[in-house]
Scaffold this active site. Sequence first.
Site, mmCIF file in Angstrom:
data_model
loop_
_atom_site.group_PDB
_atom_site.id
_atom_site.type_symbol
_atom_site.label_atom_id
_atom_site.label_comp_id
_atom_site.label_asym_id
_atom_site.label_seq_id
_atom_site.Cartn_x
_atom_site.Cartn_y
_atom_site.Cartn_z
ATOM 1 N N ARG A 26 0.783 -1.250 0.192
ATOM 2 C CA ARG A 26 0.255 0.143 0.073
ATOM 3 C C ARG A 26 1.043 1.205 -0.048
ATOM 4 O O ARG A 26 2.214 1.214 0.517
ATOM 5 C CB ARG A 26 -0.783 0.065 1.182
ATOM 6 C CG ARG A 26 -1.802 -0.971 1.342
ATOM 7 C CD ARG A 26 -2.759 -0.874 2.596
ATOM 8 N NE ARG A 26 -3.614 -2.071 2.670
ATOM 9 C CZ ARG A 26 -3.597 -3.166 3.424
ATOM 10 N NH1 ARG A 26 -2.335 -3.523 4.069
ATOM 11 N NH2 ARG A 26 -4.378 -3.991 3.374
ATOM 12 N N LYS A 53 -2.772 -0.613 7.147
ATOM 13 C CA LYS A 53 -4.334 -0.009 7.273
ATOM 14 C C LYS A 53 -5.178 -1.013 8.059
ATOM 15 O O LYS A 53 -6.054 -0.839 8.860
ATOM 16 C CB LYS A 53 -4.917 -0.211 5.622
ATOM 17 C CG LYS A 53 -6.455 0.198 5.764
ATOM 18 C CD LYS A 53 -6.605 0.276 4.343
ATOM 19 C CE LYS A 53 -8.074 -0.362 3.912
ATOM 20 N NZ LYS A 53 -8.515 -0.189 2.388
ATOM 21 N N HIS A 133 -2.318 2.721 -5.620
ATOM 22 C CA HIS A 133 -3.113 1.368 -5.607
ATOM 23 C C HIS A 133 -2.579 0.583 -6.561
ATOM 24 O O HIS A 133 -2.630 -0.826 -6.300
ATOM 25 C CB HIS A 133 -4.154 1.573 -4.858
ATOM 26 C CG HIS A 133 -4.714 0.323 -3.940
ATOM 27 N ND1 HIS A 133 -4.021 0.504 -2.570
ATOM 28 C CD2 HIS A 133 -5.498 -0.467 -4.120
ATOM 29 C CE1 HIS A 133 -4.595 -0.512 -2.083
ATOM 30 N NE2 HIS A 133 -5.490 -1.114 -2.981
ATOM 31 N N ARG A 136 -0.069 -2.097 -5.966
ATOM 32 C CA ARG A 136 -0.600 -3.430 -5.241
ATOM 33 C C ARG A 136 -1.627 -4.358 -5.911
ATOM 34 O O ARG A 136 -1.527 -5.263 -6.023
ATOM 35 C CB ARG A 136 -1.289 -3.128 -3.982
ATOM 36 C CG ARG A 136 -1.802 -3.914 -3.089
ATOM 37 C CD ARG A 136 -2.056 -3.093 -1.753
ATOM 38 N NE ARG A 136 -3.059 -3.982 -0.708
ATOM 39 C CZ ARG A 136 -2.711 -5.069 0.069
ATOM 40 N NH1 ARG A 136 -1.217 -5.027 -0.072
ATOM 41 N NH2 ARG A 136 -3.157 -5.714 0.820
ATOM 42 N N HIS A 159 -3.402 -9.887 2.709
ATOM 43 C CA HIS A 159 -5.085 -10.141 2.587
ATOM 44 C C HIS A 159 -5.502 -11.458 3.356
ATOM 45 O O HIS A 159 -4.708 -12.438 3.564
ATOM 46 C CB HIS A 159 -5.434 -10.268 1.097
ATOM 47 C CG HIS A 159 -5.527 -9.133 0.177
ATOM 48 N ND1 HIS A 159 -4.727 -9.011 -0.686
ATOM 49 C CD2 HIS A 159 -6.204 -8.050 0.196
ATOM 50 C CE1 HIS A 159 -4.684 -7.822 -1.277
ATOM 51 N NE2 HIS A 159 -5.810 -7.343 -0.962
ATOM 52 N N TYR A 168 -8.803 -7.280 -6.109
ATOM 53 C CA TYR A 168 -7.407 -6.869 -6.635
ATOM 54 C C TYR A 168 -7.218 -7.358 -7.860
ATOM 55 O O TYR A 168 -6.231 -6.540 -8.406
ATOM 56 C CB TYR A 168 -6.586 -6.942 -5.448
ATOM 57 C CG TYR A 168 -6.572 -6.219 -4.440
ATOM 58 C CD1 TYR A 168 -5.824 -4.956 -4.192
ATOM 59 C CD2 TYR A 168 -7.570 -6.213 -3.355
ATOM 60 C CE1 TYR A 168 -5.988 -4.166 -2.881
ATOM 61 C CE2 TYR A 168 -7.745 -5.235 -2.242
ATOM 62 C CZ TYR A 168 -6.839 -4.238 -2.181
ATOM 63 O OH TYR A 168 -7.196 -3.341 -1.073
#
Length: 181
Positions: A26, A53, A133, A136, A159, A168
């Site tokens: 991130r 996050k 982003h 990622r 994740h 994603y």
Amino acid sequence: LAALPETLLGARDRALLLVGFAGALRRSELVGLDYADIVPRDEGYAAVLRRSKTDQEGAGRTCFIPHANGERCPVKALKQWQELTGIRSGWLFRAVYRHDNVSEKPLSAQSVALIVKDAVRRVGGDPSAVSGHSLRSGYCTQAAIAGLQPWQIRDQTGHTSDLMLARYIRPVQKRKLPSLL
């Protein structure tokens, strides 16, 4: 990467883009890296992510930054950035001012988005189609195309579920599904 200038700023951006992609990081994780967080290994670097996050308590996790061939090697790019700047402590990714003065403060997360957009603009792409982003999500998509299993991708990205990971992986992967007929 080829369109980045052979300057101190270009070296920083090259390292940032390659480390960000290879680590599936991130924006905040990337700019939060400290020199002490990067541990050399034979196969590349182990990068300790102290906070993210989804880890507000700061339990931390480690991701791997592997060697790659040629000019796309994140390890080589990061070493070059460190050699050019003499960074041996503190934040890895910092602002570069006029006359190649390197700040002591870290880049902001927004800076990552601007660097990604600038790199895309340099090669004639649409900067509005990418964001910070994209490093990622680009990793997730490319890893799926390369045939990595979801658990392998999640091990790198952090994740916690296949469902979140699937968000994603960009639609290009869906066009690569073989026919069952």
